[in-house]
Design a protein around this motif. Structure first.
Motif: not given
Length: 288
Positions: A170-179, A187-191
Motif C-alpha cells: 500500500e505504501r510503496e505502490l499507492g493501492v489499497p490492499v486490505g487484509d 485480487r486485482k489491486l490495480a491495472e
C-alpha cells in the motif's frame, strides 16, 4: 493471467528452465538433485523455435531463479525474435540488479514475485530491506505495461508478516490492499497489479504415499515443461524429470508431445485420473 490461448496452437504456455540454480533455499521448495545447468542462448533459441508451433507464451523457469542467468537480456531478445511472450517468476532478490534488462524487454509480458520466499529463508535481510528492493521495481514494471503478480503462496503463512507485506504494498505502490486473503485468491489491486494467495502444497515426490481419489491437473493439457538439459516433462512441478517424455535436443518436440505416453497423461487428467505414479503423489493436483 497465463495468457490467452491461440486457438491454432494446442498449449497455453510452455515452461523452459533457463537455469536450475537458485540463490535461496526456500523451505517450501524441494530444490533439485540435478547438476546445476544454465541454458546457453544458442540452446534456448533452439527450444524457442521448437515450442513456437505449440504456444505463444513461455515461462522462463521450472526450478531455479531465472534472474541468475548471465545472458537474461539475450534470452528475452530471442523470445521477441521468435514472437513469444515471456513470463518470469522470481524470488525478487535480484530485481534491482536486472531492472534495466527487464524494463527494456518488449517480450516480457508478466513478472511474478514470490514474496513468500522471504519467510521461507531463516537468514537474510529484514523484511523491509527485502521489500525496498522489490516493490520499486514492481512499480516501474507496472508503469511499463508489464503485468505484475505478487504472490503469497504460504496458506496465510506468518500472518503478521503477510500483513506487513500488504501494508508495504500500500505504501510503496499507492493501492489499497486490505487484509491478506485466505485460500486461493487472485485480487486485482490495480491495472497490471495482482495479489495472488494460495495454500502451501506438497510437491510431487516418489517418496510420498500415493493419494486416493480424483485429481485435477492441466499438465499436458494446457502446458508442458522443458528442463535445462532438454528433458520434456508434463508439468512445471516435475523438479527431477521423473516423468521424462523425451529430450527436445534429441527428438522433434512435436513427436514427443504427441507420444502415446504424453497423450495418456492428458487423457487421464481430462477424466481427473493420474496415469503416472508421480502424479498420484502430488499435493498440488489435489488442491481443487
Amino acid at each position: 493471467m497465463s495468457g490467452k490461448k491461440n486457438a491454432e496452437k494446442p498449449f497455453r504456455r510452455a515452461y523452459i528452465e533457463i537455469t536450475n540454480a537458485c540463490n535461496l533455499n526456500c523451505a517450501f521448495c524441494p530444490g533439485t538433485r540435478r547438476a546445476p545447468r544454465v541454458l546457453s542462448p544458442e540452446e534456448f533459441a533452439l527450444l524457442a523455435r521448437a515450442v513456437k508451433p505449440h504456444t505463444d507464451y513461455v515461462c522462463l523457469h521450472l526450478m531455479g531463479e531465472p534472474l541468475l542467468h548471465p545472458a537474461l537480456g539475450r534470452i528475452l531478445e530471442i523470445c521477441g525474435e521468435e514472437g513469444l511472450r515471456a513470463n518470469l517468476t522470481t524470488n525478487g532478490t535480484l530485481l534491482e540488479d536486472v531492472k534495466d534488462i527487464l524494463l527494456s524487454a518488449p517480450a516480457l509480458r508478466k513478472l511474478s514475485v514470490s514474496l513468500h520466499s522471504f519467510e521461507a529463508n531463516g537468514d537474510g535481510p529484514p523484511l523491509e530491506a527485502y521489500l525496498s528492493r522489490v516493490l520499486p521495481v514492481v512499480r516501474l514494471a507496472r508503469e511499463a505495461g508489464i503485468i505484475c503478480e505478487l504472490r503469497l503462496w504460504n496458506g496465510g503463512g506468518a500472518r503478521r508478516l503477510n500483513g506487513r507485506v500488504c501494508r508495504a504494498i500500500e505504501r510503496e505502490l499507492g493501492v489499497p490492499v486490505g487484509d491478506p486473503p485466505d485460500g486461493v485468491c487472485d485480487r486485482k489491486l490495480a491495472e497490471n497489479l495482482h495479489l495472488v494467495t494460495a495454500p502451501v502444497f506438497d510437491w510431487p515426490d516418489m517418496a510420498l504415499p500415493a493419494g486416493e481419489g480424483r485429481v485435477s491437473c492441466l499438465g499436458m493439457r494446457d502446458h508442458f515443461g522443458i528442463l535445462a538439459d532438454g528433458t520434456v516433462v508434463p508439468c512445471c512441478l516435475d523438479s527431477e524429470g521423473t516423468v521424462a517424455l523425451g529430450n527436445a535436443f534429441e527428438r522433434p518436440l512435436g513427436e514427443i508431445l504427441d507420444s502415446p505416453r504424453a497423450r495418456a497423461i492428458a487423457d487421464g487428467f481430462s477424466r481427473r485420473t493420474a496415469t503416472e505414479e508421480l502424479c498420484r503423489r502430488c499435493g498440488y493436483a489435489r488442491r481443487f
